[in-house]
Write a protein that holds these residues in place. Structure first.
Motif, PDB file in Angstrom:
ATOM      1  N   ARG A  62      22.150  50.964  70.657  1.00 39.80           N
ATOM      2  CA  ARG A  62      22.674  50.042  71.649  1.00 39.80           C
ATOM      3  C   ARG A  62      22.387  50.529  73.078  1.00 39.80           C
ATOM      4  O   ARG A  62      22.207  49.744  74.000  1.00 39.80           O
ATOM      5  CB  ARG A  62      24.192  49.918  71.442  1.00 39.80           C
ATOM      6  N   PHE A  65      17.353  51.753  76.454  1.00 40.65           N
ATOM      7  CA  PHE A  65      16.802  50.706  77.323  1.00 40.65           C
ATOM      8  C   PHE A  65      15.509  50.164  76.716  1.00 40.65           C
ATOM      9  O   PHE A  65      14.574  50.923  76.479  1.00 40.65           O
ATOM     10  CB  PHE A  65      16.492  51.261  78.717  1.00 40.65           C
ATOM     11  N   LYS A  66      15.474  48.850  76.482  1.00 40.26           N
ATOM     12  CA  LYS A  66      14.281  48.234  75.895  1.00 40.26           C
ATOM     13  C   LYS A  66      13.436  47.582  76.988  1.00 40.26           C
ATOM     14  O   LYS A  66      13.973  46.997  77.929  1.00 40.26           O
ATOM     15  CB  LYS A  66      14.683  47.167  74.867  1.00 40.26           C
ATOM     16  N   ILE A  67      12.135  47.670  76.839  1.00 41.55           N
ATOM     17  CA  ILE A  67      11.219  47.071  77.815  1.00 41.55           C
ATOM     18  C   ILE A  67      10.696  45.753  77.272  1.00 41.55           C
ATOM     19  O   ILE A  67      10.215  45.688  76.137  1.00 41.55           O
ATOM     20  CB  ILE A  67      10.059  48.036  78.117  1.00 41.55           C
ATOM     21  N   LYS A  97       8.602  48.340  73.232  1.00 41.93           N
ATOM     22  CA  LYS A  97       8.685  49.682  73.809  1.00 41.93           C
ATOM     23  C   LYS A  97      10.093  49.947  74.330  1.00 41.93           C
ATOM     24  O   LYS A  97      10.813  49.012  74.683  1.00 41.93           O
ATOM     25  CB  LYS A  97       7.700  49.823  74.972  1.00 41.93           C
ATOM     26  N   LEU A  99      12.598  53.019  76.674  1.00 44.21           N
ATOM     27  CA  LEU A  99      12.641  54.268  77.444  1.00 44.21           C
ATOM     28  C   LEU A  99      13.236  55.371  76.582  1.00 44.21           C
ATOM     29  O   LEU A  99      14.183  55.145  75.828  1.00 44.21           O
ATOM     30  CB  LEU A  99      13.492  54.078  78.705  1.00 44.21           C
ATOM     31  N   TRP A 131      16.913  58.166  79.705  1.00 40.12           N
ATOM     32  CA  TRP A 131      17.651  56.986  80.172  1.00 40.12           C
ATOM     33  C   TRP A 131      18.619  56.504  79.101  1.00 40.12           C
ATOM     34  O   TRP A 131      18.248  56.417  77.926  1.00 40.12           O
ATOM     35  CB  TRP A 131      16.659  55.871  80.511  1.00 40.12           C
ATOM     36  N   ALA A 133      21.813  53.473  78.536  1.00 38.11           N
ATOM     37  CA  ALA A 133      22.564  52.351  79.106  1.00 38.11           C
ATOM     38  C   ALA A 133      24.058  52.567  78.927  1.00 38.11           C
ATOM     39  O   ALA A 133      24.796  51.651  78.587  1.00 38.11           O
ATOM     40  CB  ALA A 133      22.113  51.045  78.441  1.00 38.11           C
TER      41      ALA A 133
ATOM     42  N   PRO B   8       2.650  54.386  72.866  1.00 38.09           N
ATOM     43  CA  PRO B   8       2.172  53.098  73.362  1.00 38.09           C
ATOM     44  C   PRO B   8       0.814  53.242  74.063  1.00 38.09           C
ATOM     45  O   PRO B   8       0.549  54.259  74.701  1.00 38.09           O
ATOM     46  CB  PRO B   8       3.261  52.679  74.364  1.00 38.09           C
ATOM     47  N   LYS B  66       9.368  44.966  82.930  1.00 36.14           N
ATOM     48  CA  LYS B  66      10.762  44.546  83.077  1.00 36.14           C
ATOM     49  C   LYS B  66      11.611  45.147  81.970  1.00 36.14           C
ATOM     50  O   LYS B  66      11.171  45.228  80.820  1.00 36.14           O
ATOM     51  CB  LYS B  66      10.867  43.021  83.030  1.00 36.14           C
ATOM     52  N   ILE B  67      12.828  45.515  82.307  1.00 34.00           N
ATOM     53  CA  ILE B  67      13.753  46.082  81.323  1.00 34.00           C
ATOM     54  C   ILE B  67      14.736  45.012  80.870  1.00 34.00           C
ATOM     55  O   ILE B  67      15.358  44.329  81.696  1.00 34.00           O
ATOM     56  CB  ILE B  67      14.487  47.297  81.930  1.00 34.00           C
ATOM     57  N   LEU B  68      14.841  44.906  79.567  1.00 33.08           N
ATOM     58  CA  LEU B  68      15.732  43.906  78.978  1.00 33.08           C
ATOM     59  C   LEU B  68      17.183  44.289  79.270  1.00 33.08           C
ATOM     60  O   LEU B  68      17.564  45.455  79.150  1.00 33.08           O
ATOM     61  CB  LEU B  68      15.483  43.907  77.462  1.00 33.08           C
ATOM     62  N   SER B  70      21.071  44.966  78.672  1.00 34.09           N
ATOM     63  CA  SER B  70      21.705  45.513  77.482  1.00 34.09           C
ATOM     64  C   SER B  70      22.697  44.511  76.899  1.00 34.09           C
ATOM     65  O   SER B  70      23.109  43.559  77.556  1.00 34.09           O
ATOM     66  CB  SER B  70      22.445  46.805  77.841  1.00 34.09           C
TER      67      SER B  70
END
Lengths: 456, 456
Positions: A62, A65-67, A97, A99, A131, A133, B8, B66-68, B70
């Motif tokens: 959770r 951080f997702k890109i 991807k 972080l 990183w 969240a 990646p 861009k970061i999604l 949370s």
């Protein structure tokens, strides 16, 4: 249109003084890592999501951080998740991807991916940001550095010993004296659980025991009872609650408690070996302490468990931690690679050094000398001198504008520049420089050579 | 389940040798920045999206990672964009943060946000990674470092002069001799456009002129004609196409071409001032060259424009660039702050140093001495010596396991460790160490003191 600028919550700007102080800690840690034979690696800031997801539990997943995929990411969105508007389910189809969340999983990935290029035992260190969240709070950030050293490919206990020395070396170099290096061993915890008939409740048992410091003996016992550990078992634990005194006397007590557990005895043997070597070798300013309540996310560790506490009197959580894990690379299909590692908590160490006033006075030394600007002719003359000064490795600055003398002197004061040089008509003609000490206010007329020696 | 690990596309792992080589370049640049009076700052890896979006043109916006958001990000998704399945439109409602695209916009944001704490002129440097969702290709990555130095708060031309010196200093220290520092000035380009009656076509004109090197005179003229620049105007340009020779002679030619343009004359004056000072001060190994075709994203620059070319014979794009911009902070509502800055291209400099064999042999020096492990007793004795050796700042390693001698010696060879120490029964009894030079194969019996001196 003008925007009022700000940064995302949980992140920080670092000004020159803060960067200098952070680098002082980084450089000290890096220096010790290298002296102990660790080599640096670096991994990308983001990894493929499947490398990270599922490695840190649901909570961890959770907090990663997702890109967002680039371009028309919705064209590949999972149809049913999109229809259901299910954020969680949709994520994998619009984000490939993420972080990095720590340095350990990327390190495991690195070892497996590059196993054919690596000479084992592989001693690597890595100092990079991670990183999370997480909800930001005092001392907890969404972007922060980890400083990790690990060895993979050997199960020698000499590594535990060297890591204890390494902790002692770093904190002694930082003049942070009086830290406590706590050590425990998973085998001790397993042994105790075995002895009290709670082997199947190892995690519940250690989670409760880990709280002894915070909630006290009675509440720990209540929690254990609540988790289904028997009264009889808890009775057998009694000596643990009052365990104190020297490392050696604690070891003696544990021998009594654990005499029917093979695993427990192995744990005692390991701790004994480590303690004897450290006693022989000596520590500079840290103390090694056995703490049988120490668990630190037990699932992960298979042998030694470390945690470093700040000197007494400083209110601060652990400033370092680590331990031995025997199958880290297994998650990426490479089995039987024993590893051990430790980590330093940069932000907390920073706060402790700040609180105790342990940053060296010179840590923020930047410019050593400012040349006052009296006009183009004088400036060209000054730049010739500045060139020579810089070649000596001295940080020197020219005030760029022919501003009022007072403004230029103020600049030197505000920047804490210790020396100012004045070059006017007279100085140019006689090839002599007026050097002003901004602390004492003294002024001298000196040659360039004397000027350089004076500043040095 | 085991996964085949990978990273990646467009990202890289760096092994110890690569980290060492990169740090060699970073440290050289950082050292020069500090000698010239620049102070380090650091900004977060991600910024609020509105800080970055719209600052780099449409193409730039597309390339920003861009970061999604949370949690249940779809709960706040823009309804109509969601219904239309419009990725572009949906992005702002499901992503509030983005990875930084360069160091310049975050720096501008920093200056505006912290303007009350900053003492101007503010000389800052910043060495941090940036991310771009560009198509990866040779020498172009999705994560790479930028090394920037900028001054804001002064329009003094002495800064242009110092930046030229700084370039020369860094490349000379790296032993990368023969680089060309190209300089131009936007005012020259504006002046030319004015003279040929194409002031309204300044961008088209400079874009075409910038291609002279690549496509030649005829094609440049064709492009200009195609963009609506008159034949008569192009005729007036003729002297530009054949402009060559020394800085001074090019200045003389420009004076002829630009004698009716006030702005052009101002540009000439600036270039002349800079060139005269550099001639007086001298450069160590670089050459300053006037290149009137140099534009580099002209919109951005208002005065000097810099670009550094690798030494002749090395096929490589620019290894550095920069210039003066007069209203960078205006995008965040702070006007009239003149700035000038330069940047070093780490990855390209790395490739050039590699190609020319310019990395020092010692760059990857890590461990200086390995102690062979003959068993616990010997190891404890060895660790006492290692402790002393490390206190002298020498990088020393103990082989953790009591493995076969041959395996341990192989480890030393593979790791390029120059010295190995053997401590057995005899050595322990006589307090003498057998030191083996892994290059020459020579062995000596020495005291600890001699051992340390020998390795040093």
């Amino acid at each position: 249109m003008a925007q009022k600028p700000s940064i995302p919550k949980g992140t920080r700007d670092f000004n020159p003084e803060q960067v200098a102080k952070r680098n002082y800690i980084f450089n000290t840690i890096r220096g010790a890592f290298e002296t102990y034979g660790f080599q640096p690696i670096e991994t990308p800031s983001f990894e493929n999501s499947e490398t990270l997801m599922g490695k840190y539990g649901d909570e961890g997943d959770r907090l990663i951080f997702k890109i967002l995929n680039s371009g028309d990411f919705l064209s590949k969105a999972d149809e049913s998740a999109y229809t259901e508007k299910d954020s969680n389910k949709l994520t994998t189809s619009i984000s490939e991807k993420a972080l990095r969340y720590d340095l350990t999983v990327p390190f495991a990935r690195y070892v497996v991916q590059h196993q054919n290029e690596i000479e084992f035992p592989f001693k690597r260190y890595q100092i990079q940001p991670v990183w999370r969240a997480d909800r930001p709070q005092k001392g907890r950030f969404r972007e922060f550095y980890q400083c990790d050293a690990d060895v993979v490919g050997s199960d020698s206990l000499w590594q535990e010993i060297e890591f204890i020395q390494l902790y002692d070396s770093v904190f002694s170099t930082l003049k942070l004296e009086g830290v406590t290096i706590k050590i425990n061993n998973r085998k001790i915890l397993s042994g105790i659980a075995e002895v009290i008939g709670a082997s199947d409740k190892l995690i519940d048992f250690t989670v409760a025991l880990d709280k002894l410091d915070k909630i006290g003996e009675e509440k720990v016992k209540e929690e254990m009872l609540g988790k289904g550990i028997s009264e009889e078992g808890i009775l057998k634990l009694q000596p643990l609650f009052t365990l104190s005194g020297s490392f050696e006397s604690q070891i003696e007590s544990l021998k009594g408690i654990l005499n029917t557990s093979e695993e427990g005895k192995k744990g005692i043997e390991e701790l004994d070996f480590i303690n004897n070597a450290i006693t022989e070798l000596g520590l500079t300013s840290a103390t090694l302490q056995l703490d049988v309540t120490l668990a630190r996310g037990l699932n992960y560790y298979t042998g030694a468990i470390f945690e470093v506490a700040a000197p007494k009197g400083v209110q601060m959580g652990s400033i370092g931690g680590g331990g031995r894990y025997d199958d880290l690379t297994g998650i990426f299909g490479m089995n039987n690679v024993s590893g051990i590692g430790i980590s330093f908590g940069l932000d907390r160490i920073y706060l402790v050094l700040e609180e105790l006033g342990l940053f060296p006075e010179t840590v923020n030394k930047n410019i050593e000398v400012l040349f006052i600007n009296f006009g183009d002719k004088e400036t060209l003359f000054s730049l010739k001198a500045i060139k020579q000064i810089r070649l000596q490795g001295i940080n020197a600055e020219l005030y760029p504008d022919n501003a009022k003398m007072k403004k230029q002197m103020n600049h030197a004061n505000k920047r804490n520049i210790p020396f100012v040089v004045l070059v006017g008509e007279e100085e140019m003609n006689s090839n002599i420089y007026t050097l002003k000490n901004m602390v004492s206010g003294e002024q001298h007329k000196v040659s360039l050579e004397d000027l350089i020696n004076h500043i040095k």
